[in-house]
Design an enzyme around this catalytic site. Structure first.
Site, PDB file in Angstrom:
ATOM      1  N   HIS A  77       0.825  -1.238  -0.104  1.00  0.00           N
ATOM      2  CA  HIS A  77      -0.083   0.038  -0.075  1.00  0.00           C
ATOM      3  C   HIS A  77       0.802   1.207  -0.104  1.00  0.00           C
ATOM      4  CE1 HIS A  77      -3.271   2.733   1.022  1.00  0.00           C
ATOM      5  NE2 HIS A  77      -2.564   3.371   1.977  1.00  0.00           N
ATOM      6  N   GLN A  79       3.717   1.685  -1.313  1.00  0.00           N
ATOM      7  CA  GLN A  79       4.610   1.969  -2.771  1.00  0.00           C
ATOM      8  C   GLN A  79       3.542   2.248  -3.543  1.00  0.00           C
ATOM      9  OE1 GLN A  79       7.903   1.529  -3.470  1.00  0.00           O
ATOM     10  NE2 GLN A  79       7.986   1.669  -1.236  1.00  0.00           N
ATOM     11  N   HIS A  81       0.681   4.110  -2.852  1.00  0.00           N
ATOM     12  CA  HIS A  81       0.560   5.423  -2.496  1.00  0.00           C
ATOM     13  C   HIS A  81       1.319   6.328  -3.084  1.00  0.00           C
ATOM     14  CE1 HIS A  81      -2.485   7.715  -0.218  1.00  0.00           C
ATOM     15  NE2 HIS A  81      -1.390   8.094   0.737  1.00  0.00           N
TER      16      HIS A  81
END
Length: 103
Positions: A77, A79, A81
């Protein structure tokens, strides 16, 4: 998950989130023809991305040294984001430029 890795992952999420928020605010400012504010927000977004990259570099350095971490949903998540925030900031720059040309 080690505390150091968790802190780096949360740093990625926080700084990437700040970058995206600043990029959104840059577009909103440009929409109101406040280009000084728009540029300030783009700069803030870029600075937040630099901070996110620092957190990411810490994780990459650990792995390059042979200290592999467990890949968790939270890590993935973070990465995702970051990549989304980079793309959004790039698009925000283009949108601000378009508003400048229209105005």
């Amino acid at each position: 998950m080690e505390q150091q890795n968790l802190e780096a992952i949360m740093g990625l999420i926080v700084h990437a989130g700040n970058a995206k928020s600043d990029a959104v605010e840059a577009i909103q400012a440009a929409k109101q023809s406040d280009f000084s504010e728009a540029e300030d927000k783009i700069t803030a977004a870029e600075n937040a991305l630099v901070e996110a990259h620092h957190a990411q570099t810490g994780l990459l350095t650990q792995e390059a040294q042979g200290n592999n971490m467990e890949v968790t949903l939270l890590a993935v998540h973070s990465q995702d984001h970051l990549m989304t925030s980079i793309a959004f900031t790039d698009l925000a720059k283009e949108i601000v430029d378009i508003y400048k040309r229209i105005g």
